[in-house]
Design a protein around this motif. Structure first.
Motif, mmCIF file in Angstrom:
data_model
loop_
_atom_site.group_PDB
_atom_site.id
_atom_site.type_symbol
_atom_site.label_atom_id
_atom_site.label_comp_id
_atom_site.label_asym_id
_atom_site.label_seq_id
_atom_site.Cartn_x
_atom_site.Cartn_y
_atom_site.Cartn_z
ATOM 1 N N ILE A 97 -68.149 32.682 66.696
ATOM 2 C CA ILE A 97 -67.295 32.765 67.887
ATOM 3 C C ILE A 97 -68.182 32.452 69.081
ATOM 4 N N GLU A 98 -67.871 31.382 69.787
ATOM 5 C CA GLU A 98 -68.733 30.918 70.883
ATOM 6 C C GLU A 98 -67.896 30.593 72.112
ATOM 7 N N ASP A 99 -68.260 31.160 73.240
ATOM 8 C CA ASP A 99 -67.545 30.882 74.491
ATOM 9 C C ASP A 99 -68.411 31.339 75.662
ATOM 10 N N ASN A 100 -68.004 30.951 76.853
ATOM 11 C CA ASN A 100 -68.702 31.388 78.066
ATOM 12 C C ASN A 100 -68.374 32.850 78.367
ATOM 13 N N ALA A 101 -69.345 33.553 78.876
ATOM 14 C CA ALA A 101 -69.145 34.950 79.273
ATOM 15 C C ALA A 101 -70.058 35.241 80.463
ATOM 16 N N LEU A 102 -69.760 36.330 81.159
ATOM 17 C CA LEU A 102 -70.589 36.736 82.299
ATOM 18 C C LEU A 102 -71.565 37.810 81.837
ATOM 19 N N ASN A 107 -78.713 44.423 88.866
ATOM 20 C CA ASN A 107 -77.899 43.859 89.947
ATOM 21 C C ASN A 107 -77.853 42.333 89.919
ATOM 22 N N ARG A 108 -78.212 41.755 88.783
ATOM 23 C CA ARG A 108 -78.221 40.287 88.648
ATOM 24 C C ARG A 108 -77.196 39.872 87.602
ATOM 25 N N GLN A 109 -76.654 38.657 87.759
ATOM 26 C CA GLN A 109 -75.661 38.195 86.803
ATOM 27 C C GLN A 109 -75.749 36.672 86.620
ATOM 28 N N LYS A 110 -75.213 36.226 85.496
ATOM 29 C CA LYS A 110 -75.282 34.802 85.149
ATOM 30 C C LYS A 110 -74.191 34.498 84.116
ATOM 31 N N VAL A 111 -73.591 33.326 84.244
ATOM 32 C CA VAL A 111 -72.651 32.859 83.223
ATOM 33 C C VAL A 111 -73.467 32.237 82.087
ATOM 34 N N ILE A 112 -73.246 32.760 80.889
ATOM 35 C CA ILE A 112 -74.026 32.306 79.734
ATOM 36 C C ILE A 112 -73.072 31.829 78.623
ATOM 37 N N LYS A 113 -73.663 31.222 77.606
ATOM 38 C CA LYS A 113 -72.925 30.821 76.414
ATOM 39 C C LYS A 113 -73.166 31.897 75.357
ATOM 40 N N LEU A 114 -72.138 32.699 75.099
ATOM 41 C CA LEU A 114 -72.257 33.792 74.135
ATOM 42 C C LEU A 114 -71.865 33.283 72.751
ATOM 43 N N LYS A 115 -72.753 33.508 71.784
ATOM 44 C CA LYS A 115 -72.502 33.038 70.421
ATOM 45 C C LYS A 115 -72.588 34.207 69.457
ATOM 46 N N GLY A 116 -71.412 34.590 68.926
ATOM 47 C CA GLY A 116 -71.374 35.642 67.927
ATOM 48 C C GLY A 116 -71.439 35.049 66.529
ATOM 49 N N VAL A 117 -72.325 35.571 65.696
ATOM 50 C CA VAL A 117 -72.550 34.997 64.360
ATOM 51 C C VAL A 117 -72.612 36.108 63.321
ATOM 52 N N THR A 118 -72.291 35.747 62.076
ATOM 53 C CA THR A 118 -72.425 36.687 60.963
ATOM 54 C C THR A 118 -73.888 36.837 60.573
#
Length: 409
Positions: A97-102, A107-118
């Motif tokens: 499952i792969e999608d963009n997430a915050l 106090n810092r933040q970034k939009v990243i590519k989150l990749k959930g894997v088995t």
């Protein structure tokens, strides 16, 4: 005995006083040699870049990736997954499952590519060997951990050793399930996870990717049984293309089954297009260098008019006369080409073996320019020179064949 070639060799090896014709011929040979060597070197560098791209992404990408033709996700169930696992040639199947997430950290933040894997994801590739800090395992002692890229770590100043402050990941809720609220925080799902390790592969991945367990990503994104892709490892020794064909038959037309090159088709196509344009550019340079052959042959025809007339009077046909000057042009081009191809081979071999020319960047993935020689490049360069030589030699050769001995002698 090949009379045209014999006479052409005599003209080429003439011991008479050097004149403008021989000077132009030598310039032609040098031009062809330099052009040929440069073309081989540049094409070999592009081959090396292709291999470098494949090796970089090879530590991250699976042998085959299954995606939906329409939409970014698709439904799965146990029977569907088992059918794929039982396909001959399939060794491992990883759900993704792969999608963009915050991502928030303090106090810092970034939009990243989150990749959930088995759990079997790290059996697919060599990414575990790219971990420079911490542990690559995403599930340890009953707890979830994230594996982040070095670029993400640097940008958010994340400390792997800090076992107190977690990362917070936010993902938009399904609009159908969002109640009307004035608080924008209510529009996001949020889950926390500790950092377990840091990897370094390539800037594109290092600056964007965060790996988490599949269940963590599924709950955060409300994906349920949906998956964005399935990554497949092929049994060692099995043909990837054959397994790809079998999976396409099993899955049908609703799914794409992509091999490693197809997963980066745009990037590899860009390299191939650049290589093609470089080849055309250097072929044009070779054509310009070979124009000197045209001038030298034209002047040789004028200089040897009496010889041509004598040969014609002795019974030489126009075809023999024409072939003499075609052979003369061929000798100039072939000697230049062989010299250039040999020089290009030596330069590429030295670079391959010793890496003399460095990339000149401290952050480069490799120390020296990658080079890989292909036989087809040598054959294509030689064929190009032959075609160009025929094009520039045919006119002077025809002109020589049309010399009238009556007006010349």
């Amino acid at each position: 005995m090949n009379v045209p070639l014999l006479i052409a060799k005599r003209y080429f090896r003439s011991k008479k006083k050097r004149n403008i014709i021989s000077i132009i011929s030598n310039i032609s040979m040098i031009g062809v040699a330099v052009g040929s060597a440069a073309l081989i070197i540049v094409l070999s560098v592009f081959n090396g870049l292709e291999d470098l791209i494949r090796s970089i992404y090879g530590s991250f990408d699976p042998d085959l990736r299954v995606t939906a033709v329409k939409g970014k996700s698709f439904e799965t169930d146990a029977a569907f997954l088992e059918r794929l696992r039982k396909t001959p040639g399939v060794e491992l199947l990883t759900e993704v499952i792969e999608d963009n997430a915050l991502l928030r950290y303090e106090n810092r933040q970034k939009v990243i590519k989150l990749k959930g894997v088995t759990n079997n994801f790290f059996g697919q590739n060599k990414i575990d060997s790219s971990v420079i800090e911490g542990d690559y395992r995403l599930r340890r002692n009953g707890y979830n951990y994230a594996l982040i890229g070095r670029g993400v770590q640097y940008e958010l100043s994340i400390r792997v050793q800090n076992a107190i402050i977690p990362m917070h990941l936010l993902y938009p809720k399904n609009k159908k399930n969002v109640a009307l609220s004035l608080d924008p925080e209510d529009a996001f799902n949020e889950k926390s996870i500790m950092v377990g390790g840091v990897f370094v592969i390539e800037k594109q991945y290092d600056d964007n990717y965060v790996f988490v367990p599949l269940n963590f990503a599924r709950d955060l994104m409300d994906y349920g049984a949906r998956r964005t892709s399935l990554e497949i490892k092929v049994v060692s020794g099995e043909s990837v293309s054959r397994v790809q064909k079998r999976l396409k038959e099993v899955l049908g037309s609703d799914f794409n089954v992509l091999d490693s090159d197809e997963q980066h088709v745009s990037l590899l196509r860009a390299v191939k297009v650049e290589k093609m344009f470089v080849f055309l550019t250097f072929a044009f340079i070779l054509l310009i260098a070979s124009i000197n052959i045209f001038f030298s042959l034209s002047m040789l025809v004028i200089d040897k008019k009496k010889d041509i007339a004598i040969l014609t009077a002795m019974g030489a046909s126009p075809k023999i006369i024409r072939n003499i000057f075609l052979a003369e042009g061929g000798l100039v081009a072939i000697i230049g080409a062989i010299t250039g191809l040999l020089a290009g081979f030596i330069v590429c071999w030295v670079q391959q073996t010793y890496g003399i020319i460095s990339m000149g960047m401290a952050t480069a993935l490799v120390d020296a320019y990658p080079v890989k020689m292909h036989l087809v490049d040598f054959l294509l360069t030689g064929l190009t020179i032959i075609i160009i030589t025929l094009l520039v030699s045919i006119r002077p050769a025809i002109k020589a064949a049309s010399v009238d001995p009556k007006t010349t002698l």
